[in-house]
Write an enzyme that holds these catalytic residues in place. Structure first.
Site, PDB file in Angstrom:
ATOM      1  N   CYS A 155     -13.778  20.016   5.083  1.00  0.00           N
ATOM      2  CA  CYS A 155     -12.868  18.851   4.209  1.00  0.00           C
ATOM      3  C   CYS A 155     -11.605  18.244   4.964  1.00  0.00           C
ATOM      4  O   CYS A 155     -11.825  17.050   4.742  1.00  0.00           O
ATOM      5  CB  CYS A 155     -12.289  20.095   3.007  1.00  0.00           C
ATOM      6  SG  CYS A 155     -13.429  20.970   1.964  1.00  0.00           S
ATOM      7  N   ASP A 156     -11.477  19.224   5.765  1.00  0.00           N
ATOM      8  CA  ASP A 156     -10.351  18.493   6.398  1.00  0.00           C
ATOM      9  C   ASP A 156     -10.524  17.856   7.987  1.00  0.00           C
ATOM     10  O   ASP A 156      -9.789  17.442   8.996  1.00  0.00           O
ATOM     11  CB  ASP A 156      -8.685  18.995   6.302  1.00  0.00           C
ATOM     12  CG  ASP A 156      -8.893  19.785   5.120  1.00  0.00           C
ATOM     13  OD1 ASP A 156      -8.641  18.670   4.184  1.00  0.00           O
ATOM     14  OD2 ASP A 156      -8.134  20.530   4.540  1.00  0.00           O
TER      15      ASP A 156
ATOM     16  N   CYS B 205     -10.608  25.185   4.973  1.00  0.00           N
ATOM     17  CA  CYS B 205     -11.664  23.965   4.891  1.00  0.00           C
ATOM     18  C   CYS B 205     -12.153  23.352   6.247  1.00  0.00           C
ATOM     19  O   CYS B 205     -11.134  21.995   5.968  1.00  0.00           O
ATOM     20  CB  CYS B 205     -11.565  23.464   3.854  1.00  0.00           C
ATOM     21  SG  CYS B 205     -13.299  22.865   3.471  1.00  0.00           S
TER      22      CYS B 205
END
Ligand code: NAP
Length: 324
Positions: A139-140, A136
């Protein structure tokens, strides 16, 4: 909610399909509960930008999900934050069991559990997940500002996430096993125009290597020459498709060889009163708009099914075994 409550419809899964089904079910006056173990919104929450949902030229996945949820709640949809552990079809009523042991009954069930990112199954993938390996970018991606990352895959997800990562990272390599991307043409054009992205054609990733600080390199192999090499990188983002979340689909439900559920044009499975929608359903396009359309179709079909059953007066009370 009292234990062993009887519903007209239970929706399992709170992505765009499930929430759209909730809107239509409430408008059809079905007593409905939607059950979702994670945050409502499904996979879409992970999308930085959604550009192909009609009516929104640009909207973040999180915001679009929130709008779906608000819309469904505006009609009074009951949303239960719980894990479903089993769905058991019955002759009269279907039973949905929750992780806390409660059992709910319903005339109809819509399963909208979607899919999960597929693993590449290379050495280091599991070991370094969260230490440089990610599924993701939204997200990261932040952790890779001004760093180098390798994206694996050639579909819409790989292309979209690479473009997102290019806003943060110093260099993005896309390792793709063929000589052409599967992603849509518009995304391909954007990839070509982004100077921070380099596509490594005919390349597979063979291993993820790390030191004490996390990922430091990947092993790559040329699929045409067989030549192997190492490429230094700080992170690996894997987007090689996804697998259907079919764990809750009752035994005997017709599925294709890849584990997607076969339905008719009403999203009905071969078990009366059980519907499957969204990414879990066997179909051509896996898009938010299609999941939403599935939700509409299944909820309308379920409404007709429930009304017909009630009118036939075949089911009016909880069966004895359900109450035991
Ligand atoms: P996908 O379309 O199935 O693409 C997966 C990619 O990974 C393909 O390029 C495939 O290569 C590659 N791949 C698969 N297994 C591999 C392996 N073992 N090793 C190396 N490469 C491998 O998956 P997706 O991109 O996640 O998209 C899933 C669905 O969601 C699609 O229908 C897509 O259109 C849709 N989607 C839409 C949007 C959007 O419209 N905004 C965004 C994201 C996803 P090959 O090309 O050689 O098969």
């Amino acid at each position: 909610m009292p234990e062993n409550e009887l519903y007209d419809l239970i929706i399992v899964g709170g992505g765009p399909g499930g929430l759209s089904a909730g809107i239509y079910a409430m408008r059809a006056a079905l007593k409905t509960v939607l059950i979702e173990s994670a945050a409502p919104g499904g996979q879409v929450i992970l999308s930085d930008e959604v550009e192909n949902y009609p009516g929104f030229e640009h909207i973040s996945g999180a915001e679009l999900s929130q709008k779906f949820l608000q819309h469904a709640k505006a009609y009074g949809l009951e949303v239960l934050s719980q894990e479903v552990t089993a769905i058991a079809p019955g002759l009269d009523l279907h039973t949905v069991t929750l992780a806390d042991g409660r059992r709910l009954a319903a005339h109809a069930v819509i399963i909208a559990t979607g899919g999960s990112p597929r693993k590449l199954k290379v050495p280091g993938e599991d070991t370094y997940y969260g230490k440089g390996v990610s599924y993701c970018a939204v997200c990261d991606g932040f952790f890779f500002r001004n760093k180098t990352v390798v994206v694996v895959g050639g579909g819409d997800s790989a292309a979209e996430e690479s473009l997102y990562l290019a806003k943060l990272a110093k260099q993005v390599y896309i390792a793709h096993r063929r000589d052409a991307l599967r992603a849509g043409m518009l995304l391909q054009q954007r990839i070509q125009a982004e100077c921070k992205i380099e596509v490594l054609w005919n390349t597979v990733l063979t291993e993820i290597r790390a030191n004490a600080e996390g990922v430091r390199a990947v092993g790559l192999k040329d699929t045409q020459t067989g030549a192997e090499r190492e490429l230094a990188t700080d992170g690996v983002f894997i987007f090689v498709g996804f697998d259907p979340n079919n764990r809750l689909v009752p035994q005997g439900t017709r599925m294709n060889i890849d584990g997607y559920v076969e339905t008719d044009d009403k999203c009905a499975t071969n078990t009366p009163g059980i519907y499957v929608i969204g990414d879990l359903r066997a179909k051509y396009a896996r898009q938010i708009v299609v999941a939403a359309a599935d939700g509409c179709t299944a909820a309308l079909a379920a409404a007709h099914y429930v009304e017909t059953r009630k009118a036939a007066d075949q089911v009016c009370e909880l069966p004895q075994d359900f109450l035991s």
